[in-house]
Design an enzyme around this catalytic site. Sequence first.
Site, mmCIF file in Angstrom:
data_model
loop_
_atom_site.group_PDB
_atom_site.id
_atom_site.type_symbol
_atom_site.label_atom_id
_atom_site.label_comp_id
_atom_site.label_asym_id
_atom_site.label_seq_id
_atom_site.Cartn_x
_atom_site.Cartn_y
_atom_site.Cartn_z
ATOM 1 N N LYS A 1 0.860 -1.198 0.000
ATOM 2 C CA LYS A 1 0.000 0.000 0.000
ATOM 3 C C LYS A 1 0.898 1.251 0.000
ATOM 4 O O LYS A 1 1.964 1.236 -0.591
ATOM 5 C CB LYS A 1 -0.960 -0.013 1.186
ATOM 6 C CG LYS A 1 -1.679 -1.342 1.348
ATOM 7 C CD LYS A 1 -2.821 -1.261 2.305
ATOM 8 C CE LYS A 1 -3.356 -2.644 2.568
ATOM 9 N NZ LYS A 1 -4.712 -2.665 3.038
ATOM 10 N N HIS B 1 -8.089 -3.040 -6.496
ATOM 11 C CA HIS B 1 -8.099 -3.189 -5.032
ATOM 12 C C HIS B 1 -9.233 -2.331 -4.470
ATOM 13 O O HIS B 1 -9.512 -1.240 -4.979
ATOM 14 C CB HIS B 1 -6.745 -2.742 -4.469
ATOM 15 C CG HIS B 1 -6.570 -3.092 -3.027
ATOM 16 N ND1 HIS B 1 -7.183 -2.382 -2.016
ATOM 17 C CD2 HIS B 1 -5.889 -4.090 -2.419
ATOM 18 C CE1 HIS B 1 -6.872 -2.923 -0.853
ATOM 19 N NE2 HIS B 1 -6.091 -3.969 -1.065
ATOM 20 N N GLU C 1 -9.415 -0.449 -2.045
ATOM 21 C CA GLU C 1 -9.041 0.909 -1.631
ATOM 22 C C GLU C 1 -8.992 1.844 -2.839
ATOM 23 O O GLU C 1 -9.294 3.031 -2.728
ATOM 24 C CB GLU C 1 -7.706 0.870 -0.870
ATOM 25 C CG GLU C 1 -7.900 0.272 0.517
ATOM 26 C CD GLU C 1 -6.672 -0.363 1.130
ATOM 27 O OE1 GLU C 1 -5.549 -0.149 0.626
ATOM 28 O OE2 GLU C 1 -6.841 -1.098 2.122
ATOM 29 N N GLU D 1 -10.988 -10.504 -1.973
ATOM 30 C CA GLU D 1 -10.703 -9.728 -0.769
ATOM 31 C C GLU D 1 -12.001 -9.116 -0.246
ATOM 32 O O GLU D 1 -12.415 -8.043 -0.733
ATOM 33 C CB GLU D 1 -9.709 -8.610 -1.083
ATOM 34 C CG GLU D 1 -8.377 -9.106 -1.587
ATOM 35 C CD GLU D 1 -7.269 -8.118 -1.258
ATOM 36 O OE1 GLU D 1 -6.343 -8.506 -0.550
ATOM 37 O OE2 GLU D 1 -7.354 -6.951 -1.687
ATOM 38 N N SER E 1 -6.666 -9.558 6.148
ATOM 39 C CA SER E 1 -6.152 -9.845 7.490
ATOM 40 C C SER E 1 -5.516 -11.234 7.606
ATOM 41 O O SER E 1 -5.682 -11.913 8.628
ATOM 42 C CB SER E 1 -7.248 -9.646 8.546
ATOM 43 O OG SER E 1 -7.677 -8.292 8.553
HETATM 44 C C1 PEP Z 1 -4.685 -5.877 1.169
HETATM 45 O O1 PEP Z 1 -4.241 -4.735 1.257
HETATM 46 O O2 PEP Z 1 -4.887 -6.357 0.055
HETATM 47 C C2 PEP Z 1 -4.951 -6.627 2.392
HETATM 48 C C3 PEP Z 1 -5.467 -7.811 2.296
HETATM 49 O O3 PEP Z 1 -4.600 -6.011 3.574
HETATM 50 P P1 PEP Z 1 -4.498 -6.717 5.025
HETATM 51 O O4 PEP Z 1 -3.773 -8.023 4.840
HETATM 52 O O5 PEP Z 1 -3.760 -5.745 5.852
HETATM 53 O O6 PEP Z 1 -5.908 -6.953 5.478
#
Ligand code: PEP
Length: 248
Positions: free
Chosen positions: A11, A93, A95, A163, A208
């Site tokens: 990120k 993603h 985000e 995700e 996570s």
């Molecule tokens: C991600 O940024 O794709 C992600 C899964 O983050 P995290 O593992 O911190 O949840």
Amino acid sequence: MRRKMAAGNWKMNGSRAALAELDAIAAQSADFDVDTLICPPTLYVSEAVTHASGNPLYIGSQDCHFETSGAHTGDNSAAMIADLGGTHVILGHSERRADHGEGSELVREKARAALQAGLTAIVCVGESEEQRLAKNTLDIIGGQLASSVPDASTAANTIIAYEPVWAIGTGRTATTYEIDEVHDFIRARLIRRFGDEGEGMRLLYGGSVKPTNAAEIFATDNVDGALVGGASLKADDFVPIIKALAAS
Ligand code: PEP
């Protein structure tokens, strides 16, 4: 047989000094028979590639523009990432979908550009908590898949990352039942659309993933690896995840 992959999404984290973690990750994971990828901020891709050279470590980016060049201030093209030695790019993603209003059609255009530049596209899909509670998860994932994945996708050039938005950076992980259900669904949709190529595309789980839950997640059907955010920043966290994947 699909090759397993542990992918790290840094990120907007890291620094030139933090790239030393790449040396530690490469050294400590060299014996594990999985693909390992780190996607730092694009600014650091070039230097990260230098750290990775001679090591079994792929370097990628977290986004690209859909054009190869032109009047797009602040953007980077897929060709530029490839020119720096990057091999993969994360697209769609949640985000970026949230922060930049990226829709699935734009994600598909970016993925198409990535494939043309010779990069492997990691296309992310995932439902919000609201959508899951409304029991719309599979409809949302099916729609995102259909619209975000380009027709030119193959097992060699495209990876799908499931995700769930509510699991990213929250410490909450989907249950293995939830992961199993969605990954089986994605696999069926990919086979329906791409045939054998869809069978060969790798499916990563993200949300996570930690050293403490990795083995359980990797034991789930149709999970070919993980896209890891926070726990990919430090070798001490990421290497045990890579180790659990290799052992799965
Ligand atoms: C991600 O940024 O794709 C992600 C899964 O983050 P995290 O593992 O911190 O949840």
